[in-house]
Scaffold this motif. Sequence first.
Motif, PDB file in Angstrom:
ATOM      1  N   MET A   1     -18.962 -11.527  -9.213  1.00 47.48           N
ATOM      2  CA  MET A   1     -17.701 -12.113  -8.429  1.00 47.48           C
ATOM      3  C   MET A   1     -18.190 -12.003  -7.021  1.00 47.48           C
ATOM      4  N   ALA A   2     -19.463 -12.181  -6.636  1.00 48.16           N
ATOM      5  CA  ALA A   2     -20.132 -11.903  -5.492  1.00 48.16           C
ATOM      6  C   ALA A   2     -19.600 -13.129  -4.574  1.00 48.16           C
ATOM      7  N   GLY A   3     -19.105 -12.737  -3.214  1.00 45.38           N
ATOM      8  CA  GLY A   3     -18.720 -13.892  -2.180  1.00 45.38           C
ATOM      9  C   GLY A   3     -17.424 -14.514  -2.537  1.00 45.38           C
ATOM     10  N   GLN A   4     -16.785 -14.146  -3.575  1.00 45.66           N
ATOM     11  CA  GLN A   4     -15.309 -14.703  -3.963  1.00 45.66           C
ATOM     12  C   GLN A   4     -14.446 -13.770  -3.526  1.00 45.66           C
ATOM     13  N   GLN A   5     -13.179 -14.078  -3.191  1.00 42.70           N
ATOM     14  CA  GLN A   5     -11.967 -13.304  -2.995  1.00 42.70           C
ATOM     15  C   GLN A   5     -11.628 -12.419  -4.074  1.00 42.70           C
ATOM     16  N   ARG A   6     -11.230 -11.290  -3.800  1.00 40.37           N
ATOM     17  CA  ARG A   6     -11.006 -10.381  -4.939  1.00 40.37           C
ATOM     18  C   ARG A   6      -9.689 -10.760  -5.539  1.00 40.37           C
ATOM     19  N   VAL A   7      -9.704 -10.263  -6.890  1.00 41.83           N
ATOM     20  CA  VAL A   7      -8.517 -10.497  -7.830  1.00 41.83           C
ATOM     21  C   VAL A   7      -7.411  -9.835  -7.454  1.00 41.83           C
ATOM     22  N   ARG A   8      -6.143 -10.308  -7.025  1.00 43.76           N
ATOM     23  CA  ARG A   8      -5.046  -9.715  -6.569  1.00 43.76           C
ATOM     24  C   ARG A   8      -4.093  -9.277  -7.867  1.00 43.76           C
ATOM     25  N   VAL A   9      -3.886  -8.280  -7.915  1.00 42.64           N
ATOM     26  CA  VAL A   9      -3.154  -7.584  -9.263  1.00 42.64           C
ATOM     27  C   VAL A   9      -1.892  -6.821  -8.895  1.00 42.64           C
ATOM     28  N   VAL A  10      -0.732  -6.990  -9.566  1.00 42.05           N
ATOM     29  CA  VAL A  10       0.407  -6.424  -9.359  1.00 42.05           C
ATOM     30  C   VAL A  10       0.414  -5.593 -10.688  1.00 42.05           C
ATOM     31  N   ILE A  11       1.154  -4.056 -10.818  1.00 38.97           N
ATOM     32  CA  ILE A  11       0.927  -3.382 -11.970  1.00 38.97           C
ATOM     33  C   ILE A  11       2.677  -3.292 -11.846  1.00 38.97           C
ATOM     34  N   ALA A  12       3.171  -3.535 -13.112  1.00 38.55           N
ATOM     35  CA  ALA A  12       4.904  -3.429 -13.402  1.00 38.55           C
ATOM     36  C   ALA A  12       4.786  -2.319 -14.683  1.00 38.55           C
ATOM     37  N   ASP A  13       5.301  -1.449 -14.562  1.00 41.00           N
ATOM     38  CA  ASP A  13       5.506  -0.094 -15.392  1.00 41.00           C
ATOM     39  C   ASP A  13       6.526   0.578 -14.886  1.00 41.00           C
ATOM     40  N   ASP A  14       7.594   1.251 -15.750  1.00 37.49           N
ATOM     41  CA  ASP A  14       8.620   1.932 -15.362  1.00 37.49           C
ATOM     42  C   ASP A  14       8.244   3.405 -15.101  1.00 37.49           C
ATOM     43  N   GLU A  15       6.753   3.590 -15.676  1.00 42.54           N
ATOM     44  CA  GLU A  15       6.367   4.975 -15.706  1.00 42.54           C
ATOM     45  C   GLU A  15       5.469   5.174 -14.369  1.00 42.54           C
ATOM     46  N   PRO A  16       5.711   6.235 -13.337  1.00 43.28           N
ATOM     47  CA  PRO A  16       4.804   6.292 -12.199  1.00 43.28           C
ATOM     48  C   PRO A  16       3.408   6.717 -12.583  1.00 43.28           C
ATOM     49  N   LEU A  17       3.320   7.648 -13.631  1.00 38.98           N
ATOM     50  CA  LEU A  17       2.062   8.076 -14.015  1.00 38.98           C
ATOM     51  C   LEU A  17       1.231   6.980 -14.482  1.00 38.98           C
ATOM     52  N   ILE A  18       1.558   6.180 -15.216  1.00 36.82           N
ATOM     53  CA  ILE A  18       0.998   5.048 -15.830  1.00 36.82           C
ATOM     54  C   ILE A  18       0.482   4.130 -14.837  1.00 36.82           C
ATOM     55  N   ARG A  19       1.450   3.874 -13.893  1.00 36.15           N
ATOM     56  CA  ARG A  19       1.032   3.167 -12.870  1.00 36.15           C
ATOM     57  C   ARG A  19      -0.278   3.448 -11.949  1.00 36.15           C
ATOM     58  N   ALA A  20      -0.090   4.935 -11.801  1.00 34.93           N
ATOM     59  CA  ALA A  20      -1.161   5.489 -11.062  1.00 34.93           C
ATOM     60  C   ALA A  20      -2.295   5.599 -11.561  1.00 34.93           C
ATOM     61  N   GLY A  21      -2.379   5.781 -12.983  1.00 31.45           N
ATOM     62  CA  GLY A  21      -3.798   5.562 -13.724  1.00 31.45           C
ATOM     63  C   GLY A  21      -4.187   4.165 -13.749  1.00 31.45           C
ATOM     64  N   ILE A  22      -3.596   3.059 -14.063  1.00 31.58           N
ATOM     65  CA  ILE A  22      -4.030   1.707 -14.129  1.00 31.58           C
ATOM     66  C   ILE A  22      -4.488   1.493 -12.656  1.00 31.58           C
ATOM     67  N   ARG A  23      -4.053   1.985 -11.705  1.00 36.33           N
ATOM     68  CA  ARG A  23      -4.465   1.607 -10.264  1.00 36.33           C
ATOM     69  C   ARG A  23      -5.710   2.364 -10.027  1.00 36.33           C
ATOM     70  N   MET A  24      -5.889   3.388 -10.311  1.00 38.43           N
ATOM     71  CA  MET A  24      -7.152   4.196 -10.287  1.00 38.43           C
ATOM     72  C   MET A  24      -8.402   3.587 -11.047  1.00 38.43           C
ATOM     73  N   ILE A  25      -7.969   2.998 -12.005  1.00 42.98           N
ATOM     74  CA  ILE A  25      -9.176   2.294 -13.126  1.00 42.98           C
ATOM     75  C   ILE A  25      -9.284   1.289 -12.215  1.00 42.98           C
ATOM     76  N   LEU A  26      -8.429   0.351 -11.884  1.00 40.98           N
ATOM     77  CA  LEU A  26      -8.661  -1.080 -11.501  1.00 40.98           C
ATOM     78  C   LEU A  26      -9.361  -1.049  -9.962  1.00 40.98           C
ATOM     79  N   THR A  27      -8.928   0.007  -9.124  1.00 43.73           N
ATOM     80  CA  THR A  27      -9.667   0.023  -7.696  1.00 43.73           C
ATOM     81  C   THR A  27     -10.747   0.575  -7.807  1.00 43.73           C
ATOM     82  N   SER A  28     -11.467   1.072  -8.919  1.00 44.67           N
ATOM     83  CA  SER A  28     -12.799   1.585  -9.224  1.00 44.67           C
ATOM     84  C   SER A  28     -13.849   0.328  -9.093  1.00 44.67           C
ATOM     85  N   ASP A  29     -13.331  -0.828  -9.314  1.00 50.58           N
ATOM     86  CA  ASP A  29     -13.943  -2.273  -9.405  1.00 50.58           C
ATOM     87  C   ASP A  29     -13.771  -2.785  -7.813  1.00 50.58           C
ATOM     88  N   PRO A  30     -14.793  -2.937  -6.996  1.00 54.73           N
ATOM     89  CA  PRO A  30     -14.908  -3.532  -5.962  1.00 54.73           C
ATOM     90  C   PRO A  30     -14.308  -4.982  -5.897  1.00 54.73           C
TER      91      PRO A  30
END
Length: 220
Positions: free
Chosen positions: A1-30
């Motif tokens: 996806m070089a040169g393109q706008q980054r994919v904008r993601v919203v995470i919806a889950d009622d468990e904070p730990l689940i959201r944090a884990g998903i965020r950590m995984i996704l943000t590892s991708d530039p």
Amino acid sequence: MAGQQRVRVVIADDEPLIRAGIRMILTSDPDIEVVAEAANGREAVEQARAHAADVLLLDIQMPVLDGLSALPELRRAAPSTRVIVLTTFGERENVLRALEHGGAGFLLKDTAPAELIRAVRAAAAGEAYLSPAATRHVVEQLASGREAARAEEARARLTALSERERQVLALLGEGLSNADAGRRLHMSEATVKTYVSRILAKLDCENRVQAALLARDARL
């Protein structure tokens, strides 16, 4: 996806730990940006609309407004946002309902990090993500018990397709990408994409997931 706008993601889950884990995984991708989180379905709708999200990862079981109830509102408030449902094997019937209401795919909560990233990228590109390991198993299980009625209805709808379109649809039912389907049928990826557009229009399907489910029901 070089040169393109980054994919904008919203995470919806009622468990904070689940959201944090998903965020950590996704943000590892530039190429992926987590723009917001939500703890219930109402917040998911609001955040997806406010941030013009490309992809929403949506848990089914949430307070205030559950994921299934949020889907119709999401289609009205943020029609361009692609929704990937987060689930467990114990929620099979809910998964089918979510896909039938326009979900772009689903993932199990114990999905491997690399698969999660692939799913988000696929959804952002306008493709459904059908997990080879989980989706086929769940769809096949859900089909049992109402196979005859669904198969008859599906086959009736497929009469509108040409033989070539039926061949392409059959490969969608297997979860193949446009490129893989093209190689199987000795067609270019662009030609397959054109066929897919025609199939969706003829079958009145909103996305590849719905078409794939229809192919499964018809036992192509």
